[in-house]
Design an enzyme around this catalytic site. Structure first.
Site, PDB file in Angstrom:
ATOM      1  N   LEU A   1       0.837  -1.184   0.000  1.00  0.00           N
ATOM      2  CA  LEU A   1       0.000   0.000   0.000  1.00  0.00           C
ATOM      3  C   LEU A   1       0.878   1.243   0.000  1.00  0.00           C
ATOM      4  CD1 LEU A   1      -2.754   1.433   0.338  1.00  0.00           C
ATOM      5  CD2 LEU A   1      -2.441   1.186   2.811  1.00  0.00           C
ATOM      6  N   LYS A   2       0.546   2.219  -0.827  1.00  0.00           N
ATOM      7  CA  LYS A   2       1.240   3.508  -0.813  1.00  0.00           C
ATOM      8  C   LYS A   2       0.479   4.442   0.119  1.00  0.00           C
ATOM      9  CE  LYS A   2       3.330   7.039  -3.729  1.00  0.00           C
ATOM     10  NZ  LYS A   2       3.036   8.130  -2.780  1.00  0.00           N
ATOM     11  N   TRP A   3       1.070   4.744   1.256  1.00  0.00           N
ATOM     12  CA  TRP A   3       0.432   5.632   2.224  1.00  0.00           C
ATOM     13  C   TRP A   3       0.570   7.084   1.776  1.00  0.00           C
ATOM     14  CZ3 TRP A   3      -2.794   4.398   6.036  1.00  0.00           C
ATOM     15  CH2 TRP A   3      -2.805   3.066   6.473  1.00  0.00           C
TER      16      TRP A   3
ATOM     17  N   GLU B   1      -4.730   5.800  -1.918  1.00  0.00           N
ATOM     18  CA  GLU B   1      -3.871   6.537  -2.848  1.00  0.00           C
ATOM     19  C   GLU B   1      -3.316   5.688  -3.978  1.00  0.00           C
ATOM     20  OE1 GLU B   1       0.073   9.409  -3.016  1.00  0.00           O
ATOM     21  OE2 GLU B   1      -0.092   7.873  -1.474  1.00  0.00           O
ATOM     22  N   GLY B   2      -2.883   4.474  -3.681  1.00  0.00           N
ATOM     23  CA  GLY B   2      -2.274   3.659  -4.725  1.00  0.00           C
ATOM     24  C   GLY B   2      -1.424   2.560  -4.129  1.00  0.00           C
TER      25      GLY B   2
END
Length: 272
Positions: A21-23, A154-155
């Site tokens: 996960l991109k925080w 987010e991505g």
């Protein structure tokens, strides 16, 4: 070590990679060598985050990760995180999400494969309310990204399992895929000082200002707008020239600020 955008901003499945996960926060290095220091890309931010001053890691450890402010649903609130960074009067509590380890027991481990560093990270960091670990997901990146989009996050980041930590490098070993939103907007002017356009959004029968556009404007697109700016000027201020909202374009963007400003719009194409 910095990220590249995945080709066409699309996820891909590769057995030699992991996905995380991109925080949505601010990049931070936590250095607990002789003394504790917290570094953003351009600032020693140690004094800004007292809740991070007792890291659950031994001396001789340096971690890479992201500081995040979580909302009531457990999602990252970038606007709150940015406000906390800019003002000591803002009291939003941050969480540091560690995704890599650079020094372990005083030794530089950046030359080890990512999978090995992940194991050392688990060994070094004892999680608590302010320090958490970003762990790879099980399954393929494409399915993971679809889930991320469904939840409005987010991505993702796709990383090669055997990648070394390349300091001060934007590396293809780490690729990000961003959950962009899309919108059709009006071009309502331009900045006198910067190479940016003003944007408006059609809402409730009128066009509401939503900020400026800097990213993705090609030389040909700029050339196309030049005669429009000259012919349809409707006013100006100290910093901007305003034009009649006759031209629409498609943009992709991250999300909306609470003020109603669009966050990080990127020009894609004109709408004819």
């Amino acid at each position: 070590m910095l990220l590249q955008y995945a080709k066409n901003n699309e996820p891909f499945d590769d057995s030699s990679t992991i996905s995380e996960l991109k925080w949505d926060g601010i990049r931070l290095i936590v250095s607990n060598m002789d003394k504790l220091n917290l570094y953003t890309k351009n600032t020693n931010a140690t004094a800004k985050y007292p809740e991070l001053h007792n890291p659950p890691i031994p001396k001789g450890t340096i971690l890479d990760g992201e500081i995040v402010v979580l909302d009531e649903h457990g999602k990252a609130d970038f606007e709150a995180c940015n406000a906390r960074f800019k003002s000591s009067r803002i009291k939003h509590k941050v969480v540091f999400f560690a995704f890599d380890i650079l020094y372990h027991r005083g030794m530089d481990v950046t030359g080890l494969p990512l999978e090995v560093r992940k194991g050392l990270l688990e060994e070094a960091l004892q999680e608590n309310e302010h320090y958490q670990i970003v762990r790879p997901i099980k399954g393929n990146a494409t399915d993971f990204f679809n889930i991320i989009c469904q939840h409005g996050l987010e991505g993702i980041v796709i990383k090669k399992k055997n990648s070394k930590y390349e300091k001060n490098t934007r590396s293809w070993s780490w690729q990000k895929v961003i959950n962009y939103q899309q919108a059709e907007v009006y071009i309502t002017g331009y900045s006198k000082k910067e190479h940016s356009w003003l944007l408006g959004y059609h809402e409730d029968g009128h066009i509401r200002p939503i900020g400026s556009l800097e990213l993705g404007i090609t030389p040909s697109a700029r050339k196309s707008m030049s005669p429009v700016f000259e012919a349809y000027k409707s006013g100006e201020s100290k910093d901007h020239v305003y034009v009649k909202p006759l031209v629409r374009c498609k943009v992709k963007y991250r999300d909306w600020y609470k003020s109603g400003i669009m966050r990080l719009p990127v020009f894609e194409e004109f709408i004819v």
